[in-house]
Motif scaffolding. Structure first.
Motif, PDB file in Angstrom:
ATOM      1  N   TYR A 174       0.944  -1.230   0.157  1.00 54.00           N
ATOM      2  CA  TYR A 174      -0.062  -0.072  -0.152  1.00 54.00           C
ATOM      3  C   TYR A 174       0.992   1.327   0.054  1.00 54.00           C
ATOM      4  CZ  TYR A 174      -3.961  -2.908   1.645  1.00 54.00           C
ATOM      5  OH  TYR A 174      -5.173  -3.835   2.056  1.00 54.00           O
TER       6      TYR A 174
ATOM      7  N   LEU B 236      -5.503   4.549   2.854  1.00 50.56           N
ATOM      8  CA  LEU B 236      -4.585   3.680   2.105  1.00 50.56           C
ATOM      9  C   LEU B 236      -4.716   3.404   0.711  1.00 50.56           C
ATOM     10  CD1 LEU B 236      -3.747   1.673   5.404  1.00 50.56           C
ATOM     11  CD2 LEU B 236      -2.068   2.692   4.153  1.00 50.56           C
TER      12      LEU B 236
ATOM     13  N   TYR C  37      -0.802  -7.053  -4.819  1.00 51.54           N
ATOM     14  CA  TYR C  37      -0.781  -7.759  -3.712  1.00 51.54           C
ATOM     15  C   TYR C  37      -0.322  -9.071  -4.495  1.00 51.54           C
ATOM     16  CZ  TYR C  37      -5.387  -9.393  -5.642  1.00 51.54           C
ATOM     17  OH  TYR C  37      -6.443  -9.962  -6.265  1.00 51.54           O
TER      18      TYR C  37
ATOM     19  N   PHE D 239       3.666   0.903   2.812  1.00 53.01           N
ATOM     20  CA  PHE D 239       3.566  -0.118   3.841  1.00 53.01           C
ATOM     21  C   PHE D 239       3.136  -1.631   3.127  1.00 53.01           C
ATOM     22  CE2 PHE D 239       3.222   1.997   7.984  1.00 53.01           C
ATOM     23  CZ  PHE D 239       2.594   3.452   7.565  1.00 53.01           C
TER      24      PHE D 239
ATOM     25  N   GLY E 292      -7.162 -14.685   2.145  1.00 54.92           N
ATOM     26  CA  GLY E 292      -7.115 -13.082   1.624  1.00 54.92           C
ATOM     27  C   GLY E 292      -8.379 -12.325   2.326  1.00 54.92           C
ATOM     28  N   ALA E 293      -9.154 -12.981   2.962  1.00 54.32           N
ATOM     29  CA  ALA E 293     -10.512 -12.398   3.804  1.00 54.32           C
ATOM     30  C   ALA E 293     -10.270 -12.237   5.131  1.00 54.32           C
ATOM     31  CB  ALA E 293     -11.398 -13.204   3.546  1.00 54.32           C
ATOM     32  N   ASP E 294      -8.930 -12.201   5.539  1.00 56.38           N
ATOM     33  CA  ASP E 294      -8.717 -12.027   7.037  1.00 56.38           C
ATOM     34  C   ASP E 294      -8.120 -10.710   7.381  1.00 56.38           C
ATOM     35  OD1 ASP E 294      -7.905 -15.352   6.412  1.00 56.38           O
ATOM     36  OD2 ASP E 294      -9.727 -14.899   7.909  1.00 56.38           O
ATOM     37  N   THR E 295      -8.046 -10.636   8.644  1.00 52.10           N
ATOM     38  CA  THR E 295      -7.451  -9.124   9.186  1.00 52.10           C
ATOM     39  C   THR E 295      -5.827  -9.214   8.425  1.00 52.10           C
ATOM     40  OG1 THR E 295      -8.631  -9.360  11.136  1.00 52.10           O
ATOM     41  CG2 THR E 295      -6.693  -8.047  11.240  1.00 52.10           C
ATOM     42  N   GLN E 296      -5.878  -7.873   8.248  1.00 55.78           N
ATOM     43  CA  GLN E 296      -4.374  -7.546   7.496  1.00 55.78           C
ATOM     44  C   GLN E 296      -3.438  -6.785   8.757  1.00 55.78           C
ATOM     45  OE1 GLN E 296      -4.359  -5.577   3.973  1.00 55.78           O
ATOM     46  NE2 GLN E 296      -6.117  -6.925   2.900  1.00 55.78           N
ATOM     47  N   TYR E 297      -2.278  -7.170   8.834  1.00 53.03           N
ATOM     48  CA  TYR E 297      -1.369  -6.736   9.766  1.00 53.03           C
ATOM     49  C   TYR E 297      -0.183  -6.034   8.796  1.00 53.03           C
ATOM     50  CZ  TYR E 297      -3.835  -9.474  13.127  1.00 53.03           C
ATOM     51  OH  TYR E 297      -4.872  -9.632  13.956  1.00 53.03           O
ATOM     52  N   PHE E 298       0.309  -4.873   9.500  1.00 51.96           N
ATOM     53  CA  PHE E 298       1.060  -4.226   8.763  1.00 51.96           C
ATOM     54  C   PHE E 298       2.479  -4.037   9.243  1.00 51.96           C
ATOM     55  CE2 PHE E 298      -1.773  -1.767   5.677  1.00 51.96           C
ATOM     56  CZ  PHE E 298      -2.926  -2.193   6.366  1.00 51.96           C
ATOM     57  N   GLY E 299       3.600  -3.855   8.287  1.00 57.94           N
ATOM     58  CA  GLY E 299       4.999  -3.886   8.595  1.00 57.94           C
ATOM     59  C   GLY E 299       5.199  -2.298   9.179  1.00 57.94           C
ATOM     60  N   PRO E 300       6.425  -1.969   9.462  1.00 57.95           N
ATOM     61  CA  PRO E 300       6.611  -0.593  10.076  1.00 57.95           C
ATOM     62  C   PRO E 300       6.513   0.540   8.946  1.00 57.95           C
ATOM     63  CG  PRO E 300       8.569  -1.804   9.933  1.00 57.95           C
ATOM     64  CD  PRO E 300       7.673  -2.716   9.705  1.00 57.95           C
TER      65      PRO E 300
ATOM     66  N   PHE F  18     -13.494  -3.050   9.214  1.00 54.24           N
ATOM     67  CA  PHE F  18     -12.218  -2.959  10.082  1.00 54.24           C
ATOM     68  C   PHE F  18     -12.033  -1.622  10.706  1.00 54.24           C
ATOM     69  CE2 PHE F  18     -10.691  -7.124   9.228  1.00 54.24           C
ATOM     70  CZ  PHE F  18     -11.180  -7.551   7.829  1.00 54.24           C
TER      71      PHE F  18
ATOM     72  N   TYR G 202      -8.652   0.528  12.313  1.00 53.56           N
ATOM     73  CA  TYR G 202      -7.319   0.439  12.702  1.00 53.56           C
ATOM     74  C   TYR G 202      -7.016   1.821  13.372  1.00 53.56           C
ATOM     75  CZ  TYR G 202      -6.291  -3.452   9.876  1.00 53.56           C
ATOM     76  OH  TYR G 202      -6.153  -4.715   9.180  1.00 53.56           O
TER      77      TYR G 202
ATOM     78  N   ALA H  61       2.975   2.394  11.836  1.00 47.60           N
ATOM     79  CA  ALA H  61       2.031   1.635  11.207  1.00 47.60           C
ATOM     80  C   ALA H  61       0.486   1.356  11.562  1.00 47.60           C
ATOM     81  CB  ALA H  61       2.518   0.259  10.829  1.00 47.60           C
TER      82      ALA H  61
ATOM     83  N   MET I 119     -13.865  -4.466   3.367  1.00 42.80           N
ATOM     84  CA  MET I 119     -13.576  -5.349   2.695  1.00 42.80           C
ATOM     85  C   MET I 119     -14.775  -5.545   1.505  1.00 42.80           C
ATOM     86  SD  MET I 119     -11.909  -9.279   3.118  1.00 42.80           S
ATOM     87  CE  MET I 119     -10.530  -8.398   3.731  1.00 42.80           C
TER      88      MET I 119
ATOM     89  N   TYR J 106     -12.500  -9.056  -1.805  1.00 40.00           N
ATOM     90  CA  TYR J 106     -11.828  -9.087  -0.598  1.00 40.00           C
ATOM     91  C   TYR J 106     -10.560  -8.229  -0.595  1.00 40.00           C
ATOM     92  CZ  TYR J 106     -14.949 -13.409  -0.177  1.00 40.00           C
ATOM     93  OH  TYR J 106     -15.632 -14.045   0.145  1.00 40.00           O
TER      94      TYR J 106
END
Lengths: 114, 109
Positions: free
Chosen positions: A35, A43, A48, A90, A99-107, B33, B35, B42, B91, B95
């Motif tokens: 992103y 974002l 992907y 990011f 691909g339908a789940d929570t996304q977690y990000f790098g710094p 979601f 955040y 981040a 989403m 997705y």
């Protein structure tokens, strides 16, 4: 902690030069994302990946390419950087395998193109 | 087109309650979601809603009404560390996450 690192964390480059940003994850997640984040915008998805050598374009893919030769690494390349590509980049992973789940990000990587 | 709207900035007092609204129009819906993002850092995951109703997680709660295309994030007993931007994302049918521009929350003593 999703075990995501990005390198470099900061980079200043000149217009017309190639730039590669690296995202590394340690937990074998199938889905990875790139992103960009700019003031006044949400974002925005660049590209992907849903597996090794499997990638697809996002909303703002022009001027960017990606590669994923190993599960753990997802590379973003700006072939010829432009000032409009100055941004914070990011990387993210999706914790599930669909691909339908929570996304977690790098710094993040702060890129400045002069 | 797809659109997520949330206020640009809100101000609240330490110890108080604040509600951050998010409205959306997207191609399909596979969950919403929230955040949190501190300046220079981040985004970090706060909550997920896919069914109508309220999800409570400590001082934070998130509500969803799919028929109205509306969600809110409720923060109670505000602390100075809650000063951050709060991002709403939906989403879509592919997705992919569609993101709002974020709400900057300023907490005053």
């Amino acid at each position: 902690d999703a075990g995501i690192t990005q390198s470099p964390r900061h980079k200043v480059t000149e217009t017309g030069t190639p730039v590669t940003l690296r995202c590394h994850q340690t937990e074998n997640h199938r889905y990875m994302y790139w992103y960009r984040q700019d003031p006044g915008h949400g974002l925005r998805l660049i590209h992907y990946s849903y597996g090794v050598k499997d990638t697809d374009k996002g909303e703002v893919s022009d001027g960017y390419s990606v590669s994923r030769s190993k599960t753990e690494d997802f590379l973003l390349t700006l072939e010829s950087a432009t000032s409009s590509q100055t941004s914070v980049y990011f990387c993210a992973i999706s914790e599930g395998g669909t691909g339908a789940d929570t996304q977690y990000f790098g710094p993040g990587t702060r890129l400045t193109v002069l | 087109g797809q659109n997520i709207d949330q206020p640009t900035e809100m101000t609240a007092t330490e110890g108080a309650i604040v509600q951050i609204n998010c409205t959306y129009q997207t191609s399909g819906f596979n969950g919403l979601f929230w955040y949190q993002q501190h300046a220079g850092e981040a985004p970090t995951f706060l909550s997920y809603n896919v069914l109508d109703g309220l999800e409570e997680k400590g001082r934070f709660s998130s509500f969803l009404s799919r028929s109205k295309g509306y969600s809110y994030l409720l923060l109670k007993e505000l602390q100075m560390k809650d000063s951050a931007s709060y991002l709403c994302a939906v989403m879509d049918s592919n997705y992919q996450l569609i993101w709002g521009a974020g709400t900057k929350l300023i907490i005053k003593p």
